[in-house]
Design an enzyme around this catalytic site. Structure first.
Site, PDB file in Angstrom:
ATOM      1  N   SER A  32       0.827  -1.203   0.000  1.00 41.92           N
ATOM      2  CA  SER A  32       0.000   0.000   0.000  1.00 41.92           C
ATOM      3  C   SER A  32       0.867   1.261   0.000  1.00 41.92           C
ATOM      4  CB  SER A  32      -0.927  -0.005   1.220  1.00 41.92           C
ATOM      5  OG  SER A  32      -1.938   0.968   1.073  1.00 41.92           O
ATOM      6  N   ASP A  35       3.973   2.442   2.648  1.00 38.90           N
ATOM      7  CA  ASP A  35       4.449   1.315   3.438  1.00 38.90           C
ATOM      8  C   ASP A  35       5.971   1.247   3.465  1.00 38.90           C
ATOM      9  OD1 ASP A  35       1.988   0.458   4.218  1.00 38.90           O
ATOM     10  OD2 ASP A  35       1.818  -1.176   2.777  1.00 38.90           O
ATOM     11  N   ASP A 110      10.503  -1.066  -8.253  1.00 41.06           N
ATOM     12  CA  ASP A 110       9.704  -0.378  -7.236  1.00 41.06           C
ATOM     13  C   ASP A 110       8.370  -0.028  -7.871  1.00 41.06           C
ATOM     14  OD1 ASP A 110       8.881   0.968  -4.967  1.00 41.06           O
ATOM     15  OD2 ASP A 110       9.842   2.847  -5.536  1.00 41.06           O
ATOM     16  N   THR A 111       7.293  -0.653  -7.403  1.00 44.59           N
ATOM     17  CA  THR A 111       5.986  -0.476  -8.038  1.00 44.59           C
ATOM     18  C   THR A 111       5.097   0.434  -7.205  1.00 44.59           C
ATOM     19  OG1 THR A 111       5.064  -2.451  -6.981  1.00 44.59           O
ATOM     20  CG2 THR A 111       6.139  -2.743  -9.109  1.00 44.59           C
ATOM     21  N   ASN A 165       7.153  -3.635   8.004  1.00 48.99           N
ATOM     22  CA  ASN A 165       8.067  -2.497   8.088  1.00 48.99           C
ATOM     23  C   ASN A 165       7.629  -1.515   9.188  1.00 48.99           C
ATOM     24  OD1 ASN A 165      10.253  -0.915   7.272  1.00 48.99           O
ATOM     25  ND2 ASN A 165       9.018   0.241   5.806  1.00 48.99           N
ATOM     26  N   ASP A 168      10.047  -0.043  14.227  1.00 48.23           N
ATOM     27  CA  ASP A 168      10.562   0.899  15.219  1.00 48.23           C
ATOM     28  C   ASP A 168       9.484   1.834  15.730  1.00 48.23           C
ATOM     29  OD1 ASP A 168      10.770   1.719  12.433  1.00 48.23           O
ATOM     30  OD2 ASP A 168      11.623   3.595  13.183  1.00 48.23           O
ATOM     31  N   LYS A 473     -26.068   5.359 -47.830  1.00 52.15           N
ATOM     32  CA  LYS A 473     -25.467   4.046 -48.091  1.00 52.15           C
ATOM     33  C   LYS A 473     -26.476   3.060 -48.667  1.00 52.15           C
ATOM     34  CE  LYS A 473     -24.337   3.495 -43.824  1.00 52.15           C
ATOM     35  NZ  LYS A 473     -24.930   4.760 -43.369  1.00 52.15           N
ATOM     36  N   SER A 474     -27.637   2.938 -48.013  1.00 51.99           N
ATOM     37  CA  SER A 474     -28.629   1.946 -48.445  1.00 51.99           C
ATOM     38  C   SER A 474     -29.158   2.259 -49.835  1.00 51.99           C
ATOM     39  CB  SER A 474     -29.783   1.883 -47.435  1.00 51.99           C
ATOM     40  OG  SER A 474     -29.328   1.432 -46.180  1.00 51.99           O
ATOM     41  N   SER A 541     -20.988   0.797 -39.526  1.00 51.11           N
ATOM     42  CA  SER A 541     -19.695   0.200 -39.117  1.00 51.11           C
ATOM     43  C   SER A 541     -18.701   1.292 -38.725  1.00 51.11           C
ATOM     44  CB  SER A 541     -19.118  -0.683 -40.222  1.00 51.11           C
ATOM     45  OG  SER A 541     -19.184  -0.083 -41.497  1.00 51.11           O
TER      46      SER A 541
END
Length: 629
Positions: A32, A35, A110-111, A165, A168, A473-474, A541
């Site tokens: 997350s 972190d 590193d992501t 992590n 401390d 078109k038609s 189309s």
């Protein structure tokens, strides 16, 4: 650098040789936001003496200017290189860093931790041998911890470290550590993570990073770096059956023909029987050639050229395998797909699939389900959007050699590419071949396309008219068919509205349904061309990808695209069906030209401008072009 190996001064050749033969471990850090992923990598670089003196000076200055440690060294700044990352104190892009120790070389990714950058995390994980999942001891297991853990499991990363992590900041409490460990253990069992190593640490202070810390006397396991040095990843690949995707057919002269590539798994030696796939032809390895001479044996991870004792047909994209344990061959699969593009996935749309060294056409059916990675719930879905994960069926236009992704990442992992923009839109993992792909075969027929066309005294082809609603078109297609009938041609007219009364009456006007609408019409047109007919297709189309898909179903010269060019204002002014008025009023959704795009043809064989030509004149131009070509 701030530190140098003594071998550099004493024996540079010995140093280079030792460095060359170190094993390589690729790993990623994930978890997350905040972190401590970037801080951990910065600490690893610092403790492994991989920081130049000028970099150290810049780091100290940046730490005072934009750091988050009150003027003390902020190790995250070694990795977060983008201005936006430094300003916000977060990771956005994937950052790759190299470092080494006396025993091993490392490439670390590193992501980012934010949900909107999940695709970046998948990119970083795609080549990783191990994953370090960080947890802030003050916060415990969070939603993004679960998301990244699920992706690590999905991508088949076998070596997992749970780095708890900032111990401390909780007084190195064993109770806090044990509580987080118990919660994560329960979740890991649900997602298939069978084993992981949990390490309490403080990345900022360096505790349990390169050596065990006396601040956690209750912890008896290894420090992080010694654990990473001890991971065995090469044997995993070498113990599997031999697989080598062909990158290049090496033919420097008439007397040498070899097949070059990177061995994905297994080992190979001269005299071994191999099979080329998808053709299935077998031969025997004659030589294993490298720049420094022939090898008596080659193993996974080596790039080599293999020569065979027989002249069999092998091309780039094919796979050489050990004859007794070949991969499967199929063209339809179930797969998990991680969608990585801002434009959502459209079922039925043609994409390009790259797997190993092979590129083939692919289309995706409607997802079976998508996965809520926070709850692992399977949800119904019509399409996949950015960062979503779903299980879908996949259909290819040619068979490929493959292994399930869980068994072989190289022959089971793939990417999908947009045919128009060449963007990578998705990453995927093959599960298994669909049974119908192996049970359905082309039936040999005695009457051919050529004989059907010869019987009619014509060449079968598709004349595909595309343009906005109201372009004409038609009307033009109808006039063309009447003219061709008068010339005793055998024709059929597929009109958009007419087809929606029968074959496609179950489809609406969403982008997904429009893609399927064109796919069905293209397949019907192909059958009619096979029957020797001249097929006139009159459909809006609107998308180039689907018109290209229809073209690629046909042989060269069988598809003629006609662009009935009419500006939107003119088409809307005609509006004989009142559709534009309804669309403007919000009564018709996804109407082309209003709230759905129309992509003009880029290379149409024929363009007729209905602002300067009458329908009769446009029909004459089309008939005249067809007569000449």
């Amino acid at each position: 650098m701030s530190h140098q190996s003594a071998l550099i001064a004493e024996d540079i050749e010995a140093y280079l040789k030792a460095h060359e033969h170190k094993s390589l471990l690729r790993f990623l850090t994930c978890g997350s936001v905040d972190d401590g992923k970037s801080t951990l990598i910065g600490r690893l670089l610092y403790d492994s003496k991989m920081i130049f003196e000028d970099q150290m000076a810049a780091l100290e200055a940046d730490s005072k200017r934009v750091g988050t440690q009150g003027g003390d060294i902020d190790f995250a700044l070694l990795v977060d290189g983008l201005a936006a990352e430094r300003e916000q104190g977060i990771t956005i892009d994937v950052a790759y860093r190299f470092f080494s120790t006396d025993t091993r070389k490392f490439i670390v990714a590193d992501t980012p931790g934010h949900e909107q950058y999940t695709r970046n995390m998948v990119t970083g994980a795609s080549m990783a041998d191990a994953a370090i999942i960080l947890i802030d001891a003050r916060k415990g297991v969070l939603t993004q911890t679960r998301r990244h853990s699920y992706l690590v499991s999905l991508l088949g990363i076998r070596h997992v470290v749970l780095a708890i992590n900032k111990m401390d900041l909780v007084g190195w409490s064993q109770e806090v550590f044990d509580t987080i460990l118990a919660e994560y253990h329960d979740f890991a069992a649900q997602i298939g993570v069978k084993a992981f190593t949990a390490i309490p640490m403080s990345a900022l202070k360096g505790d349990n990073i390169t050596e065990t810390s006396d601040k956690a006397p209750w912890y008896t396991g290894p420090a992080l770096l010694p654990h990473l040095e001890s991971l065995d990843v090469e044997d995993d690949l070498r113990e599997k059956p031999f697989r080598m995707p062909i990158q290049w057919v090496n033919r420097p002269d008439l007397d040498f023909r070899g097949f070059s590539g990177l061995i994905a798994t297994g080992t190979i030696a001269p005299g071994d029987k191999v099979k080329a796939l998808p053709s299935g032809r077998e031969s025997t390895v004659a030589r294993i050639v490298t720049m420094t001479g022939d090898l008596p044996r080659a193993v996974a991870g080596q790039s080599v050229t293999i020569t065979l004792t027989d002249e069999i047909d092998v091309s780039r994209g094919d796979v050489l395998s050990i004859a007794g344990q070949p991969p499967e061959v199929a063209d339809q699969f179930e797969a998990t797909i991680v969608w990585m593009d801002d434009e959502g996935m459209l079922p039925g749309r043609p994409y390009l699939m790259k797997i190993g060294t092979r590129i083939v056409g692919a289309s995706i059916t409607e997802p079976k389900y998508k996965v809520n990675v926070n709850t692992l719930e399977q949800l119904a879905a019509k399409r996949l959007e950015l960062n979503e994960i779903g299980v879908c069926n996949l259909s290819l236009d040619a068979p490929i050699a493959f292994d399930a992704y869980k068994d072989n990442h190289t022959l089971g992992g793939f990417i999908l590419i947009d045919r128009i923009s060449n963007r990578t839109v998705a990453a995927g993992m093959l599960h298994f071949a669909l049974r119908r792909s192996q049970n359905i075969h082309w039936q040999a027929l005695d009457v051919s396309k050529a004989s059907r066309a010869a019987q009619k005294g014509q060449k079968g082809r598709v004349v595909w008219l595309t343009g906005l609603s109201g372009a004409g078109k038609s009307t033009i297609a109808n006039l063309v068919e009447k003219r061709m009938q008068a010339d005793r041609r055998h024709t059929y007219l597929l009109d958009g509205d007419n087809v929606r009364h029968g074959l496609n009456k179950d489809l609406g006007f969403t982008e997904e349904d429009r893609v399927e609408n064109i796919r069905r019409v293209a397949e019907v047109s192909k059958l009619m061309v096979d029957a020797g007919l001249i097929v006139l297709v009159s459909f809006i189309s609107p998308f180039r990808a689907e018109r290209r898909m229809a073209r690629e179903l046909m042989e060269d010269g069988e598809f003629v695209e006609v662009y009935v060019a009419t500006p939107l204002a003119v088409a809307e002014q005609r509006d004989v069906k009142g559709l534009y008025a309804k669309a403007r009023a919000g009564e018709l959704k996804n109407f082309t030209g209003i709230d759905s795009p129309y992509e003009e043809p880029e290379h149409a064989e024929i363009t007729v401008d209905t602002t300067t030509l009458s329908p009769e004149q446009a029909a004459e131009e089309i008939v005249a072009w067809l007569a000449k070509n």
